[in-house]
Enzyme design. Structure first.
Site, PDB file in Angstrom:
ATOM      1  N   CYS A  13       0.786  -1.241   0.000  1.00  0.00           N
ATOM      2  CA  CYS A  13       0.000   0.000   0.000  1.00  0.00           C
ATOM      3  C   CYS A  13       0.822   1.297   0.000  1.00  0.00           C
ATOM      4  O   CYS A  13       0.555   2.179  -0.825  1.00  0.00           O
ATOM      5  CB  CYS A  13      -0.981   0.030   1.153  1.00  0.00           C
ATOM      6  SG  CYS A  13      -1.333  -1.542   1.915  1.00  0.00           S
TER       7      CYS A  13
ATOM      8  N   ARG B 276       5.703 -11.882   5.354  1.00  0.00           N
ATOM      9  CA  ARG B 276       5.125 -11.719   6.683  1.00  0.00           C
ATOM     10  C   ARG B 276       5.601 -12.853   7.568  1.00  0.00           C
ATOM     11  O   ARG B 276       5.758 -13.973   7.110  1.00  0.00           O
ATOM     12  CB  ARG B 276       3.595 -11.735   6.607  1.00  0.00           C
ATOM     13  CG  ARG B 276       3.064 -10.557   5.824  1.00  0.00           C
ATOM     14  CD  ARG B 276       1.548 -10.566   5.756  1.00  0.00           C
ATOM     15  NE  ARG B 276       1.106  -9.520   4.837  1.00  0.00           N
ATOM     16  CZ  ARG B 276      -0.148  -9.390   4.422  1.00  0.00           C
ATOM     17  NH1 ARG B 276      -1.068 -10.234   4.856  1.00  0.00           N
ATOM     18  NH2 ARG B 276      -0.478  -8.419   3.585  1.00  0.00           N
TER      19      ARG B 276
ATOM     20  N   GLN C 232       0.861 -11.031  -3.664  1.00  0.00           N
ATOM     21  CA  GLN C 232      -0.552 -10.643  -3.654  1.00  0.00           C
ATOM     22  C   GLN C 232      -0.951 -10.153  -5.029  1.00  0.00           C
ATOM     23  O   GLN C 232      -0.170  -9.488  -5.703  1.00  0.00           O
ATOM     24  CB  GLN C 232      -0.759  -9.482  -2.685  1.00  0.00           C
ATOM     25  CG  GLN C 232      -0.613  -9.830  -1.234  1.00  0.00           C
ATOM     26  CD  GLN C 232      -0.907  -8.623  -0.364  1.00  0.00           C
ATOM     27  OE1 GLN C 232      -0.242  -7.597  -0.464  1.00  0.00           O
ATOM     28  NE2 GLN C 232      -1.910  -8.731   0.468  1.00  0.00           N
TER      29      GLN C 232
ATOM     30  N   ASP D 269      -2.574  -7.573  -5.907  1.00  0.00           N
ATOM     31  CA  ASP D 269      -2.985  -6.418  -5.125  1.00  0.00           C
ATOM     32  C   ASP D 269      -3.443  -5.268  -6.021  1.00  0.00           C
ATOM     33  O   ASP D 269      -3.051  -5.191  -7.183  1.00  0.00           O
ATOM     34  CB  ASP D 269      -1.771  -5.956  -4.309  1.00  0.00           C
ATOM     35  CG  ASP D 269      -2.166  -5.270  -3.021  1.00  0.00           C
ATOM     36  OD1 ASP D 269      -3.383  -5.155  -2.767  1.00  0.00           O
ATOM     37  OD2 ASP D 269      -1.262  -4.848  -2.284  1.00  0.00           O
TER      38      ASP D 269
ATOM     39  N   HIS E  27      -4.826  -0.878  -5.450  1.00  0.00           N
ATOM     40  CA  HIS E  27      -5.320   0.212  -4.608  1.00  0.00           C
ATOM     41  C   HIS E  27      -6.044   1.203  -5.491  1.00  0.00           C
ATOM     42  O   HIS E  27      -5.518   1.621  -6.518  1.00  0.00           O
ATOM     43  CB  HIS E  27      -4.169   0.864  -3.852  1.00  0.00           C
ATOM     44  CG  HIS E  27      -3.553  -0.068  -2.862  1.00  0.00           C
ATOM     45  ND1 HIS E  27      -2.461  -0.836  -3.162  1.00  0.00           N
ATOM     46  CD2 HIS E  27      -3.938  -0.421  -1.606  1.00  0.00           C
ATOM     47  CE1 HIS E  27      -2.179  -1.599  -2.115  1.00  0.00           C
ATOM     48  NE2 HIS E  27      -3.057  -1.370  -1.158  1.00  0.00           N
TER      49      HIS E  27
ATOM     50  N   LYS F 164     -14.980  -3.865   5.460  1.00  0.00           N
ATOM     51  CA  LYS F 164     -14.447  -4.696   4.377  1.00  0.00           C
ATOM     52  C   LYS F 164     -15.405  -5.810   3.988  1.00  0.00           C
ATOM     53  O   LYS F 164     -16.341  -6.122   4.717  1.00  0.00           O
ATOM     54  CB  LYS F 164     -13.107  -5.291   4.782  1.00  0.00           C
ATOM     55  CG  LYS F 164     -13.209  -6.223   5.971  1.00  0.00           C
ATOM     56  CD  LYS F 164     -11.935  -7.015   6.150  1.00  0.00           C
ATOM     57  CE  LYS F 164     -12.056  -7.885   7.402  1.00  0.00           C
ATOM     58  NZ  LYS F 164     -11.038  -8.875   7.548  1.00  0.00           N
TER      59      LYS F 164
ATOM     60  N   HIS G 188      -8.345  -1.064  -0.782  1.00  0.00           N
ATOM     61  CA  HIS G 188      -7.354  -2.120  -0.988  1.00  0.00           C
ATOM     62  C   HIS G 188      -8.119  -3.353  -1.433  1.00  0.00           C
ATOM     63  O   HIS G 188      -9.164  -3.644  -0.884  1.00  0.00           O
ATOM     64  CB  HIS G 188      -6.650  -2.543   0.303  1.00  0.00           C
ATOM     65  CG  HIS G 188      -6.121  -1.441   1.146  1.00  0.00           C
ATOM     66  ND1 HIS G 188      -4.778  -1.275   1.362  1.00  0.00           N
ATOM     67  CD2 HIS G 188      -6.731  -0.479   1.866  1.00  0.00           C
ATOM     68  CE1 HIS G 188      -4.595  -0.245   2.176  1.00  0.00           C
ATOM     69  NE2 HIS G 188      -5.765   0.253   2.497  1.00  0.00           N
TER      70      HIS G 188
HETATM   71 ZN   LIG Z   1      -3.201  -2.300   0.630  1.00  0.00          ZN
END
Ligand SMILES: [Zn+2]
Ligand SMILES: [Zn+2]
Length: 641
Positions: free
Chosen positions: A333, A362, A380, A382, A384, A464, A510
């Site tokens: 992010c 992680r 990910q 991912d 945004h 979410k 996200h």
């Molecule tokens: Zn994010």
């Protein structure tokens, strides 16, 4: 006291008595005796003393919740069996679970395979004894005495933690357990019980506590149900992605490289590449921009983002270099925020959508790591989205549209969707939370998707949506998350210029649709049992010449498809055709192209599918037309709609 039992009738019960005290009256009025009852969302058994008039819904053996009651009793039966066979064993806890039950038991050495068999046999004897189950509500002191005499140290520890003055004790025959219930009437109701496996488990799940043995088992109201479940378990075993990942040469996790760190082998990498290409193309088509960002950043970035305050325990520790501290990224992010901030943004530019196949790291405890499903390094899928408040609903609807499209392409059509709403501690105003929550719900409704609310389960920075997908054997897997965020835009002080030339704060969304490439591959392997659909199969075609005489023509065929972008493998070994076919089937290659003298002579091919169907002697061009269609990601969509 009046007890109203739905569809059965009304009964008079004296205060502080259990339903069991009027068992015969209830029995007279019903065809099938309820296993237990439901009352205000909770399960109530025959044994618990009641103090007020109640309306009850009966639970029968067909009800899922009745099974939970049965399985809790089954857990007690297993514990009783262990105590009868191994009197020195000490009992931990033994709850019912989704698929069965377990009981954590302390014993100096692990139970051997034959011990587990003996335990199951003993459990069946206890079932045959049809022991009546009894409940007693006693003072804490009395309970303390009972479990001291029994030398049940773990029960004593639990007792100390109880805040109530009275506790309940369930017993069957000689066996006594500290337990809140619920239980069935007698052990004979457990018609089928099975000990499944053994694992070590720390007392209360805490490292450093004594290690107990967790005996897993399951129980059913009928032998047929148990058999069906065991067949299903067999199916689960067959689909285990860790085993298939190895035999199909898709991925590997090596002791020397590190736990939770995945090597994508060439065939796994092919699958991943095809999915990534599809993913990237579709994102461009839908107005996203692809970005790439570094794997590490200065520690101070994670200070600004708040990750060091809220997330540090999940991050790998810092690295020092030239007197500055760096940290490997757990999320993408903050990088995307700096890309947004390259310019002053106007309201007209929004929404801005950045996507990245971003690899993050992680720290997951070694105990929870599991194949590709729980790892320490993962990519990910991912993105945004930076948008205005008035664009939130539309953007969320678009995200849902994309996620449903993606999942359907891979054959997932059933979901469980949860909307998590405002927790007690939160950032942003309650008004903006309300708006965001209603935008999430409206977006789901726009897409005609059913959902459940998880009240107060949102992260502190925004509500979410979590989406679980159902695989072909009925298991649900958490994959997609869509998260609204009011916090990071604030922390990084990002703005856009409104129509009135004033500064406004954008909202950030996200979202990861597959979750991660690793996890999604794991789910795909299990869902397809390794037999990937044609368009993602690592090897799509395998050329199998019957004799050395036709190798030149076989090679011509291989090149014909290879140059048209298909993933082709050759098996030119001097082996029997049947053997080559068997190997290709084990590798789950969708099509085998079989070439003999006849085929070579006439410039044809014969095709065999991995499921054994046969297409004899067609021209390579004709087969090309067929597989070109199948090579489209949308092929399965078209087929099912
Ligand atoms: Zn994010
Ligand atoms: Zn219990």
């Amino acid at each position: 006291m009046k007890i109203q039992i739905q569809d059965i009738g009304e009964f008079e019960l004296s205060p502080n008595s259990p339903l069991k005290s009027i068992l015969s009256e209830i029995k007279e009025k019903c065809q099938e005796l309820p296993i237990a009852f439901k009352c205000n969302g909770e399960i109530l058994d025959w044994h618990t003393p009641l103090n007020e008039s109640l309306e009850l819904t009966p639970l029968y053996s067909k009800d899922k919740e009745a099974l939970l009651v049965l399985r809790h009793t089954a857990a007690h039966i297993i514990a009783q069996a262990v105590k009868e066979l191994f009197p020195d064993a000490k009992l931990g806890i033994g709850p019912a679970t989704e698929e069965g039950f377990f009981y954590d038991i302390y014993y100096p050495e692990p139970f051997k395979e034959e011990d587990l068999k003996k335990i199951e046999k003993q459990a069946k004897k206890i079932i045959k004894r049809r022991l009546e189950i009894q409940r007693r509500d006693v003072s804490k002191e009395e309970a303390y005495e009972i479990f001291s005499n029994l030398k049940e140290d773990f029960k004593l520890e639990l007792l100390k933690e109880f805040e109530e003055d009275t506790v309940s004790i369930y017993s069957q025959g000689e066996f006594v357990d500290l337990c809140k219930g619920p239980h069935v009437l007698h052990t004979g109701l457990v018609k089928a019980i099975k000990v499944l496996s053994l694992a070590g488990a720390y007392w209360k799940g805490k490292e450093g506590n004594p290690m107990l043995w967790r005996i897993y088992g399951t129980a059913f109201f009928s032998k047929e149900d148990l058999q069906e479940y065991l067949n299903w378990l067999e199916e689960v075993k067959k689909r285990d992605h860790r085993r298939l990942g190895q035999t199909l040469e898709l991925f590997s996790i090596e002791e020397d490289i590190g736990p939770g760190l995945v090597l994508w082998l060439p065939k796994g990498a092919r699958v991943r590449r095809v999915i990534e290409n599809f993913w990237i193309d579709e994102h461009y088509r839908r107005g996203y921009e692809l970005v790439y960002t570094p794997h590490i950043a200065l520690r101070k970035l994670w200070k600004i983002s708040g990750h060091l305050d809220f997330y540090e325990e999940n991050m790998f520790p810092p690295m020092e270099l030239e007197n500055r501290s760096y940290q490997i990224k757990p999320m993408n992010c903050p990088f995307h925020i700096y890309i947004y901030n390259q310019k002053r943004r106007s309201y007209r530019e929004l929404p801005i959508r950045y996507c990245e196949l971003g690899t993050v790291y992680r720290f997951e405890r070694s105990g929870v790591l599991h194949g590709l499903l729980r790892v320490r390094g993962f990519t990910q899928d991912d993105a945004h989205i930076f948008c205005r408040e008035d664009q939130l609903e539309e953007e969320l609807t678009n995200v849902l549209d994309l996620v449903v499209y993606f999942l359907k392409v891979f054959g997932f059509k059933e979901y469980q969707i949860f909307v998590s709403t405002r927790p007690d501690k939160f950032v942003g105003s309650p008004e903006i939370w309300d708006k965001a929550e209603s935008a999430l719900k409206k977006a789901l409704e726009n897409k005609g998707l059913a959902y459940e609310i998880d009240p107060g389960e949102g992260v502190f920075y925004g509500p979410k949506i979590d989406l679980k997908i159902k695989d072909v054997i009925g298991r649900f897997w958490q994959c997609s998350t869509i998260q609204v965020d009011f916090n990071l835009p604030e922390r990084f002080d990002i703005v856009y210029v409104g129509e009135d030339n004033k500064f406004y704060r954008p909202i950030m969304i996200h979202r990861a649709l597959f979750g991660s490439m690793e996890r999604f591959l794991g789910v795909l392997i299990e869902n397809y049992a390794g037999a990937f659909p044609f368009w993602i199969a690592p090897v799509q075609l395998k050329v199998l010449p019957i004799t050395d005489r036709v190798i030149d023509y076989a090679e011509e065929v291989a090149r014909f498809f290879e140059t048209r972008g298909f993933r082709v493998e050759r098996d030119y070994r001097n082996e029997k055709l049947n053997y080559k076919i068997r190997v290709a089937q084990q590798e789950k290659v969708p099509y085998m192209l079989i070439i003999g003298d006849k085929e070579a002579e006439n410039h044809l091919i014969s095709v065999r599918t991995r499921t054994g169907e046969q297409i004899n002697q067609i021209s390579p061009e004709e087969f090309l037309t067929k597989i070109t269609k199948e090579n489209q990601p949308s092929f399965l969509l078209d087929e099912s709609s």
